[in-house]
Every structure is written in structure tokens, then in C-alpha cells.
Design a protein around this motif. Structure first.
Motif: not given
Ligand code: SF4
Ligand code: FES
Lengths: 247, 118
Positions: A68-79, A82-83
Motif C-alpha cells: 500500500v503506497n509502497g509499504e507492505p501492509k495488512l490491507s484490513c488494518s490499514t485505513f 490515513d491516505y
């Protein structure tokens, strides 16, 4: 707060696309919506062909890892908020072959994981089926952190060593090996050592530390690896200096 | 996947030891001889006194150990900088020889310089 946000999704459908391409979608921007909710909105309302993995929506199953925007993330915990105002760029996890859209092939990790025997190895030849193997809270603290791993693979996606050398057994596999090595009921440390102390084990790691930054469960795989380096080095020195019986 | 035991633990132990002694001693030496004495923040010891400290066998040993370990630390780090940073891992053998060879040459030079103080 704007009403909507643009999600740019990396698309690849092998049967029709010769190359990956970006698709943009406008989704509602809600305070409680994670990136995964945005993708679900796309799939349900805008474009049913989008493929991605998810299950629990609460950071437990480990299946929704993405970039997500270049960073490894859990998509269910990334809001999404914030973007804001966006756009949010969603790509598949790095360092893995892509099967389709955001779905990656994890066979490599699945093949490596059993090589470190991530289970309790009994020291008894004939373990008593009814025996209790008690453990104090202090003993449990030794490995508890490493037991929190959800196999999400974000650490592999973040690791520059794994990107260069796919033979590296990788952060989560080593953290999981340590989860058992440090368990007072386990007797498998010596069995795991051949793999862990090999060139493709802990010695491939150059302590970049990105795995621990990426880990959503605070497992600290980089710490697990450094700790095992000391264990492996101590053993190597003992092997060199001491006769077999005294090790 | 190879499961051959590698010589890496020894290189890593020396790398770690080098990093630690360098981190402990070099800042102190730099602070004293690079800043505090030249700027007159502390009164500098005179040459005869320093020469006698440096020529003491224990000082020689400590300084020599610092040089050798710090060079081995450098060798390990530089090897991986070349392997991964410049992606030259295919030249692993010559790189290893140059890095550790360089550290050994540097250690010999350090020994010569230190022994001259005797
Ligand atoms: S160590 Fe962390 S980042 Fe790696 S797989 Fe486990 S939970 Fe995910
Ligand atoms: S959907 Fe299960 S961890 Fe995100």
C-alpha cells in the motif's frame, strides 16, 4: 474530509493482459474503512473481476498482505483515511510471483517452513500420552512474541536480502523456528540447526531490519535472527574447540 | 537449499567484536585527540608522557586489538556492501579475498606502526 478517495490498483490478468496495468476506482472515504473495505467495495459494486485474498478482516488470518503506497501492509488494518486525500496505490506484495491482480504465489514459503520443524519436538523416545508438560509464565515469555506470527509474509515482502537471494529461508521461518527452540518443552534445537545455521539460514541476513518494521504483529523477526546468530556462533566455536562429548 | 555449515559464524563473531570495541573506544579517542586536546578543552599530555603510555605493552596490545578487530569489522561489512549493495555476489571469492586480505594487510601495517613506538 472528502467524500471519496481514489484507489489505484495494480491489475494483471494473465489470460488477457500481456503486461500489468493500473486501474483507478473511486470509493467512499469512510472513517472506519480499511483499504480492504475499499477493495471489497470495488469488487461488489464496480468491478467484479478484481482478485485478492482476505478472510478475517481483523489482522488474524494473515491473508490480506499487499503493498500500500509502497509499504507492505495488512490491507484490513490499514485505513483509507490515513491516505486522504489520496490516491492510494495498491500493489501485490513484493518479492513473490504474481498469480493474478493482488494474489501472489506463496509456495516458496510453504516449502521452506517445514524444513525448520515448526512444532514441538519431544525429547522422550516414548512420550507419555497423558503427561502434562507444565511451563511457568517466565518460560512462556521466552518465546511468546515469536508465537504471534500469522504467516502474512509482509516480512518477506519487506526483506531486501530475500529479494536478492530467494534461497534465504527468511524472517518468519526463522522467527517460528525460534518460537520452538526457546520453548522449555522442546528438544528440537539441534534438528533445526542444520537449516538455521546454514549459509541460506541466519547467515544470509545482513540485519537490515525491515522485516521487524513491516511486521504487523510485533514479532520482531530481525531480533529472532540476531539472537540465533549468537546461538549458532557459540555452537560453532564449541564445535571447533571442544571434544564431541563435552558440547 | 544448502544445509552445509558455513564459516560465517567466525566472520560474524569477529565482525561483532570489532563493531563493539570500535564503538566503545574510537569515539573516546576521537573526542580526546580530535576535539578536546586540539581545542584546549582539556590540557593535552606532553609528547614524552604520551610516548611512554603508547610504548607500554598493554597499551600496544589494546591498540593493536582495536585495529585488527575494527578492520575485520570493516571487511565483513564491505564484503556485504559489495555483495548486496552493488550486487556483485557472483564474484564472492575474489571479494572475500580482497576484503579479509585488506584487513590482514592493515593489521600488519598497524603492528609495524605500533612497534615503532617501542
Ligand atoms: S513475522 Fe510478522 S511479518 Fe513475518 S509473517 Fe509473521 S506476522 Fe507476518
Ligand atoms: S483479512 Fe485476515 S489479516 Fe487481514
Amino acid at each position: 474530509m472528502p467524500e471519496t478517495i481514489t484507489i489505484e490498483v495494480w491489475r494483471y490478468r494473465p489470460e488477457q493482459d500481456s503486461e500489468p496495468a493500473w486501474d483507478s476506482y473511486e470509493v467512499p472515504l469512510r472513517k472506519e474503512w480499511a483499504v480492504l473495505d475499499g477493495l471489497n467495495h470495488i469488487k461488489d459494486q464496480l468491478d467484479g473481476t478484481l482478485s485478492y485474498r482476505w478472510s478475517c478482516r481483523m489482522g488474524i488470518c494473515g491473508s490480506c498482505g499487499m503493498t500500500v503506497n509502497g509499504e507492505p501492509k495488512l490491507s484490513c488494518s490499514t485505513f483509507l483515511t490515513d491516505y486522504a486525500p489520496g490516491p492510494v496505490r495498491v500493489e501485490p506484495m513484493r518479492n513473490f510471483p504474481v498469480i493474478r491482480d493482488l494474489v501472489v504465489e506463496m509456495g516458496d514459503f510453504m516449502a521452506k517452513l517445514p524444513t525448520v520443524k515448526p512444532w514441538l519436538v519431544s525429547g522422550d523416545d516414548e512420550p507419555d500420552e497423558d503427561a502434562e508438560y507444565l511451563q511457568t509464565p517466565v518460560e512462556m515469555d521466552d518465546y511468546k512474541r515469536y508465537s504471534m506470527c500469522i504467516n502474512c509474509m509482509l516480512c518477506y515482502s519487506a526483506c531486501p536480502v530475500y529479494a536478492l537471494d530467494p534461497e534465504f529461508i527468511g524472517p518468519a521461518a526463522i522467527a517460528l523456528a525460534q518460537r520452538y527452540n526457546l520453548d522449555s518443552r522442546d528438544a528440537g534445537a539441534e534438528d533445526r540447526r542444520d537449516v538455521l545455521a546454514s549459509a541460506e539460514g541466519v547467515w544470509a541476513c545482513t540485519f537490515v531490519g525491515e522485516c521487524s518494521v513491516a511486521c504487523p504483529k510485533d514479532v520482531d523477526p530481525a531480533g529472532a535472527i540476531q539472537r540465533y546468530k549468537l546461538t549458532a556462533a557459540t555452537k560453532a566455536v564449541k564445535d571447533l574447540l571442544l571434544p564431541r562429548g563435552a558440547r | 537449499m544448502t544445509t552445509k555449515r558455513s564459516p560465517e559464524p567466525f566472520a560474524w563473531l569477529l565482525f561483532s567484536a570489532g563493531g563493539m570495541v570500535a564503538a566503545l573506544l574510537v569515539p573516546v579517542l576521537l573526542l580526546l585527540f580530535g576535539i578536546a586536546f586540539p581545542l584546549g578543552l582539556l590540557s593535552a599530555p606532553d609528547h614524552a608522557y604520551l610516548a611512554s603510555v603508547v610504548s607500554h605493552p598493554i597499551t600496544l596490545l589494546v591498540l593493536f586489538g582495536l585495529c585488527v578487530l575494527a578492520l575485520l569489522h570493516w571487511a565483513h561489512r564491505f564484503r556485504y556492501t559489495l555483495y548486496d549493495g552493488l550486487q556483485l555476489k557472483k564474484y564472492g571469492v575474489p571479494i572475500t579475498i580482497c576484503c579479509y586480505g585488506g584487513a590482514i594487510v592493515g593489521s600488519v601495517v598497524a603492528a609495524v606502526v605500533l612497534l615503532r613506538a617501542l
